[in-house]
Design a protein around this motif. Structure first.
Motif, PDB file in Angstrom:
ATOM      1  N   LEU A   1       2.211  15.199 -23.555  1.00 44.07           N
ATOM      2  CA  LEU A   1       2.899  14.617 -22.403  1.00 44.07           C
ATOM      3  C   LEU A   1       3.490  13.260 -22.743  1.00 44.07           C
ATOM      4  O   LEU A   1       4.659  12.982 -22.436  1.00 44.07           O
ATOM      5  CB  LEU A   1       1.928  14.484 -21.227  1.00 44.07           C
ATOM      6  N   THR A   2       2.704  12.389 -23.357  1.00 45.55           N
ATOM      7  CA  THR A   2       3.218  11.052 -23.653  1.00 45.55           C
ATOM      8  C   THR A   2       4.341  11.114 -24.687  1.00 45.55           C
ATOM      9  O   THR A   2       5.315  10.358 -24.602  1.00 45.55           O
ATOM     10  CB  THR A   2       2.088  10.132 -24.127  1.00 45.55           C
ATOM     11  N   ASP A   3       4.233  12.015 -25.655  1.00 38.09           N
ATOM     12  CA  ASP A   3       5.320  12.172 -26.617  1.00 38.09           C
ATOM     13  C   ASP A   3       6.585  12.677 -25.929  1.00 38.09           C
ATOM     14  O   ASP A   3       7.701  12.231 -26.235  1.00 38.09           O
ATOM     15  CB  ASP A   3       4.911  13.156 -27.719  1.00 38.09           C
ATOM     16  N   TYR A   4       6.412  13.623 -25.013  1.00 41.51           N
ATOM     17  CA  TYR A   4       7.565  14.157 -24.279  1.00 41.51           C
ATOM     18  C   TYR A   4       8.254  13.051 -23.481  1.00 41.51           C
ATOM     19  O   TYR A   4       9.495  12.953 -23.466  1.00 41.51           O
ATOM     20  CB  TYR A   4       7.113  15.273 -23.353  1.00 41.51           C
TER      21      TYR A   4
ATOM     22  N   VAL B   1      -2.092   7.393 -20.951  1.00 40.42           N
ATOM     23  CA  VAL B   1      -0.861   7.575 -20.175  1.00 40.42           C
ATOM     24  C   VAL B   1      -0.365   6.225 -19.671  1.00 40.42           C
ATOM     25  O   VAL B   1       0.838   5.935 -19.712  1.00 40.42           O
ATOM     26  CB  VAL B   1      -1.083   8.569 -19.024  1.00 40.42           C
ATOM     27  N   ARG B   2      -1.279   5.385 -19.185  1.00 39.02           N
ATOM     28  CA  ARG B   2      -0.880   4.042 -18.751  1.00 39.02           C
ATOM     29  C   ARG B   2      -0.255   3.275 -19.915  1.00 39.02           C
ATOM     30  O   ARG B   2       0.768   2.595 -19.763  1.00 39.02           O
ATOM     31  CB  ARG B   2      -2.074   3.278 -18.199  1.00 39.02           C
ATOM     32  N   GLN B   3      -0.897   3.356 -21.068  1.00 38.50           N
ATOM     33  CA  GLN B   3      -0.375   2.642 -22.227  1.00 38.50           C
ATOM     34  C   GLN B   3       1.010   3.160 -22.610  1.00 38.50           C
ATOM     35  O   GLN B   3       1.895   2.377 -22.976  1.00 38.50           O
ATOM     36  CB  GLN B   3      -1.345   2.790 -23.400  1.00 38.50           C
ATOM     37  N   ALA B   4       1.191   4.476 -22.526  1.00 37.30           N
ATOM     38  CA  ALA B   4       2.502   5.043 -22.838  1.00 37.30           C
ATOM     39  C   ALA B   4       3.557   4.575 -21.840  1.00 37.30           C
ATOM     40  O   ALA B   4       4.701   4.270 -22.224  1.00 37.30           O
ATOM     41  CB  ALA B   4       2.418   6.565 -22.848  1.00 37.30           C
ATOM     42  N   LEU B   5       3.192   4.528 -20.570  1.00 34.82           N
ATOM     43  CA  LEU B   5       4.131   4.078 -19.541  1.00 34.82           C
ATOM     44  C   LEU B   5       4.625   2.666 -19.856  1.00 34.82           C
ATOM     45  O   LEU B   5       5.833   2.384 -19.782  1.00 34.82           O
ATOM     46  CB  LEU B   5       3.462   4.108 -18.170  1.00 34.82           C
ATOM     47  N   VAL B   6       3.710   1.785 -20.204  1.00 32.84           N
ATOM     48  CA  VAL B   6       4.092   0.406 -20.523  1.00 32.84           C
ATOM     49  C   VAL B   6       4.958   0.383 -21.784  1.00 32.84           C
ATOM     50  O   VAL B   6       5.981  -0.308 -21.842  1.00 32.84           O
ATOM     51  CB  VAL B   6       2.836  -0.470 -20.694  1.00 32.84           C
ATOM     52  N   ARG B   7       4.573   1.145 -22.791  1.00 32.59           N
ATOM     53  CA  ARG B   7       5.283   1.113 -24.073  1.00 32.59           C
ATOM     54  C   ARG B   7       6.710   1.641 -23.956  1.00 32.59           C
ATOM     55  O   ARG B   7       7.666   1.014 -24.418  1.00 32.59           O
ATOM     56  CB  ARG B   7       4.500   1.932 -25.102  1.00 32.59           C
ATOM     57  N   ILE B   8       6.883   2.808 -23.338  1.00 38.71           N
ATOM     58  CA  ILE B   8       8.195   3.455 -23.376  1.00 38.71           C
ATOM     59  C   ILE B   8       9.201   2.801 -22.440  1.00 38.71           C
ATOM     60  O   ILE B   8      10.413   3.008 -22.592  1.00 38.71           O
ATOM     61  CB  ILE B   8       8.097   4.959 -23.059  1.00 38.71           C
ATOM     62  N   THR B   9       8.723   2.012 -21.495  1.00 39.86           N
ATOM     63  CA  THR B   9       9.651   1.366 -20.553  1.00 39.86           C
ATOM     64  C   THR B   9      10.040  -0.036 -20.989  1.00 39.86           C
ATOM     65  O   THR B   9      10.824  -0.692 -20.299  1.00 39.86           O
ATOM     66  CB  THR B   9       9.030   1.303 -19.146  1.00 39.86           C
ATOM     67  N   ASP B  10       9.544  -0.484 -22.114  1.00 36.48           N
ATOM     68  CA  ASP B  10       9.891  -1.822 -22.596  1.00 36.48           C
ATOM     69  C   ASP B  10      11.405  -1.896 -22.854  1.00 36.48           C
ATOM     70  O   ASP B  10      11.964  -1.088 -23.595  1.00 36.48           O
ATOM     71  CB  ASP B  10       9.123  -2.115 -23.894  1.00 36.48           C
ATOM     72  N   GLY B  11      12.054  -2.855 -22.202  1.00 36.42           N
ATOM     73  CA  GLY B  11      13.490  -3.029 -22.386  1.00 36.42           C
ATOM     74  C   GLY B  11      14.352  -2.040 -21.632  1.00 36.42           C
ATOM     75  O   GLY B  11      15.580  -1.999 -21.850  1.00 36.42           O
ATOM     76  N   GLN B  12      13.765  -1.258 -20.739  1.00 38.32           N
ATOM     77  CA  GLN B  12      14.518  -0.223 -20.027  1.00 38.32           C
ATOM     78  C   GLN B  12      14.902  -0.625 -18.600  1.00 38.32           C
ATOM     79  O   GLN B  12      15.440   0.199 -17.856  1.00 38.32           O
ATOM     80  CB  GLN B  12      13.703   1.075 -19.987  1.00 38.32           C
ATOM     81  N   GLY B  13      14.591  -1.860 -18.200  1.00 36.21           N
ATOM     82  CA  GLY B  13      14.970  -2.315 -16.864  1.00 36.21           C
ATOM     83  C   GLY B  13      14.181  -1.677 -15.738  1.00 36.21           C
ATOM     84  O   GLY B  13      14.678  -1.576 -14.612  1.00 36.21           O
ATOM     85  N   ARG B  14      12.963  -1.249 -16.026  1.00 33.11           N
ATOM     86  CA  ARG B  14      12.161  -0.574 -15.002  1.00 33.11           C
ATOM     87  C   ARG B  14      10.827  -1.298 -14.764  1.00 33.11           C
ATOM     88  O   ARG B  14       9.863  -0.693 -14.301  1.00 33.11           O
ATOM     89  CB  ARG B  14      11.850   0.865 -15.410  1.00 33.11           C
ATOM     90  N   ASP B  15      10.775  -2.588 -15.070  1.00 38.16           N
ATOM     91  CA  ASP B  15       9.492  -3.289 -14.987  1.00 38.16           C
ATOM     92  C   ASP B  15       8.935  -3.335 -13.568  1.00 38.16           C
ATOM     93  O   ASP B  15       7.724  -3.194 -13.361  1.00 38.16           O
ATOM     94  CB  ASP B  15       9.627  -4.712 -15.539  1.00 38.16           C
ATOM     95  N   ASP B  16       9.781  -3.528 -12.578  1.00 39.96           N
ATOM     96  CA  ASP B  16       9.289  -3.564 -11.195  1.00 39.96           C
ATOM     97  C   ASP B  16       8.663  -2.223 -10.813  1.00 39.96           C
ATOM     98  O   ASP B  16       7.624  -2.178 -10.126  1.00 39.96           O
ATOM     99  CB  ASP B  16      10.427  -3.902 -10.228  1.00 39.96           C
ATOM    100  N   ARG B  17       9.285  -1.135 -11.235  1.00 32.02           N
ATOM    101  CA  ARG B  17       8.727   0.194 -10.937  1.00 32.02           C
ATOM    102  C   ARG B  17       7.393   0.400 -11.649  1.00 32.02           C
ATOM    103  O   ARG B  17       6.452   0.947 -11.068  1.00 32.02           O
ATOM    104  CB  ARG B  17       9.736   1.270 -11.368  1.00 32.02           C
ATOM    105  N   VAL B  18       7.286  -0.063 -12.874  1.00 30.81           N
ATOM    106  CA  VAL B  18       6.026   0.078 -13.614  1.00 30.81           C
ATOM    107  C   VAL B  18       4.926  -0.738 -12.931  1.00 30.81           C
ATOM    108  O   VAL B  18       3.792  -0.259 -12.758  1.00 30.81           O
ATOM    109  CB  VAL B  18       6.209  -0.365 -15.076  1.00 30.81           C
ATOM    110  N   LEU B  19       5.239  -1.955 -12.516  1.00 31.92           N
ATOM    111  CA  LEU B  19       4.237  -2.779 -11.828  1.00 31.92           C
ATOM    112  C   LEU B  19       3.795  -2.120 -10.523  1.00 31.92           C
ATOM    113  O   LEU B  19       2.613  -2.163 -10.157  1.00 31.92           O
ATOM    114  CB  LEU B  19       4.818  -4.167 -11.547  1.00 31.92           C
TER     115      LEU B  19
END
Length: 452
Positions: free
Chosen positions: A109-112, A138-156
């Motif tokens: 899942l995280t790779d996908y 999964v939490r760690q993947a969420l933080v990692r893959i969204t770095d620089g993607q402009g989705r920080d507010d959604r991740v928080l």
């Protein structure tokens, strides 16, 4: 090849070990790795070859190397194959390959999700992970893959419920593995420019003892250091979190040209602490970094003849060698007490001494010492002699000696010498195949089954 063999290679660095693969690449023998991947099913050869081929833009060739591995369904191979397809521009094929075979969290899942981000579908990746945020990876993947993607507010926003639950009661929260949610939230705040908020929130958690068994305090200390919060670091270093904070505090002072303040602080800790050994070690490391090796040795020399811990002799020797002072490190092996030698000479002091002699250009002296000892008193005698011969530029003698030695370590050392002579295909050929290596591991473990 099968998944079991591939997993064993990854877990035990089996097959051709990664460091040797890198040396083969450095010598321009990419074709040798491609052949080893095809003929031997060697994972690290395949991985190294694919990396080099992709860097050269040869994606079709890279796919031809990795495709047989992806056919096993082994997740690391699937992930690597999907990366190749993405870079090749075959986006739909990459997504199809990476699509998880079943529901639920896991590496698939995280790779996908990471492949979705690579395909420009960031929101789809977030949506795929969102139902499974009770899982730490999964939490760690969420933080990692969204770095620089402009989705920080959604991740928080997605992390907020888990953060609130953990903060209410770290010991009684419904999901027992939520400890890292604090650092995950701080990471996102920091990268989105909300550094003060990250420091304030995490500092409050640390002060209240709201953290799990791992890295919350360390992360807080590193966060302070990254942003030059020297006084807050000092406060932590002087308080209950001293063992965690002292090193980063000292490093932060050094980075800002305040080495004298760092030294005064360390010496003060040593003078005032009931158990100063950790701080003496920190002072030794500091003085060596400052180019003052003799003072570093004097600072910890009183520990050197302790038969047991605390003894900083080996740590000092290794650090001196790392900073280009093998001769000074070698001097420390001499004049040790009888009690210390009885406890340590055969087990580690001799081997360290011979290694340092080799590093200092005194291989012949080391060889003479070894030859003067009964063979059963020298662990890995033949391999050690071969290494010293190679250091003395007697490579062919070393090669001949290693050819007579059984076992994976001797084969790897032999392969490394052959690579340095440009004999890369021969080097791979002397490495035992995976089935032979697994049989050797079983013998070493003394088990009928590996159980690793």
């Amino acid at each position: 090849m099968d998944i079991d063999d591939l997993e064993w290679q990854k877990d035990w660095h089996g097959g051709v070990p990664p460091r040797l693969v890198e040396e083969i690449l450095e010598h321009g023998c990419l074709d040798v790795l491609v052949e080893a991947a095809r003929e031997r099913g060697d994972w690290f050869c395949a991985e190294g070859a694919v990396r080099r081929l992709c860097a050269a833009g040869e994606f079709a060739h890279a796919w031809a190397v990795i495709e047989p591995f992806t056919a096993t369904g082994w997740q690391p191979a699937v992930r690597t194959g999907a990366d190749v397809l993405l870079r090749w521009g075959r986006v739909e094929q990459a997504l199809e390959l990476a699509h998880p075979p079943g529901p639920g969290p896991g590496d698939a899942l995280t790779d996908y999700a990471e492949v979705l981000v690579g395909a420009g579908r960031v929101d789809d990746a977030i949506a795929a992970l969102a139902p499974h945020l009770s899982e730490r990876r999964v939490r760690q993947a969420l933080v990692r893959i969204t770095d620089g993607q402009g989705r920080d507010d959604r991740v928080l926003e997605l992390l907020a419920p888990a953060t609130d639950e953990f903060r209410r009661d770290p010991h009684q929260c419904r999901v027992p593995d939520l400890w890292d949610v604090l650092t995950a939230r701080a990471t996102v705040l920091e990268r989105s420019g909300r550094v003060d908020e990250a420091i304030s929130l995490l500092g409050a958690d640390v002060a209240a003892g709201r953290y799990g068994p791992r890295n919350t305090v360390e992360f807080h200390v590193e966060l302070l250091a990254r942003h030059g919060r020297i006084e807050e670091l000092r406060e932590l270093a002087t308080g209950a979190h001293g063992p965690t904070a002292v090193g980063p505090y000292i490093a932060a002072l050094e980075d800002r040209g305040r080495a004298a303040d760092a030294e005064v602080y360390l010496r003060g800790l040593i003078d005032s602490d009931a158990y100063p050994i950790p701080y003496e070690n920190a002072l030794m490391e500091f003085l060596i970094r400052q180019g003052r090796p003799d003072e570093a040795v004097r600072a910890v020399a009183h520990t050197f003849d302790e038969p047991h811990e605390p003894n900083l002799l080996q740590a000092t020797m290794l650090l001196l060698a790392e900073h280009g002072h093998p001769d000074k490190a070698l001097e420390l092996t001499e004049g040790r007490s009888a009690a210390f030698l009885e406890e340590n000479e055969r087990y580690w002091l001799r081997s360290n001494r011979w290694w340092l002699m080799g590093e200092a250009g005194r291989s012949r002296e080391a060889l003479a010492e070894i030859e003067a000892l009964p063979p059963d008193e020298v662990d890995d005698r033949e391999v050690t002699i071969a290494w010293l011969l190679a250091r003395d530029d007697r490579t062919e003698e070393a090669v001949a000696r290693l050819r007579r030695c059984p076992g994976r370590r001797a084969a790897t050392d032999l392969a490394r010498l052959l690579v340095r002579q440009g004999r890369c295909a021969e080097a791979v050929a002397v490495i035992p195949d995976v089935s032979t290596q697994r049989a050797e591991k079983r013998r070493l473990l003394g088990k009928g089954e590996e159980g690793e």
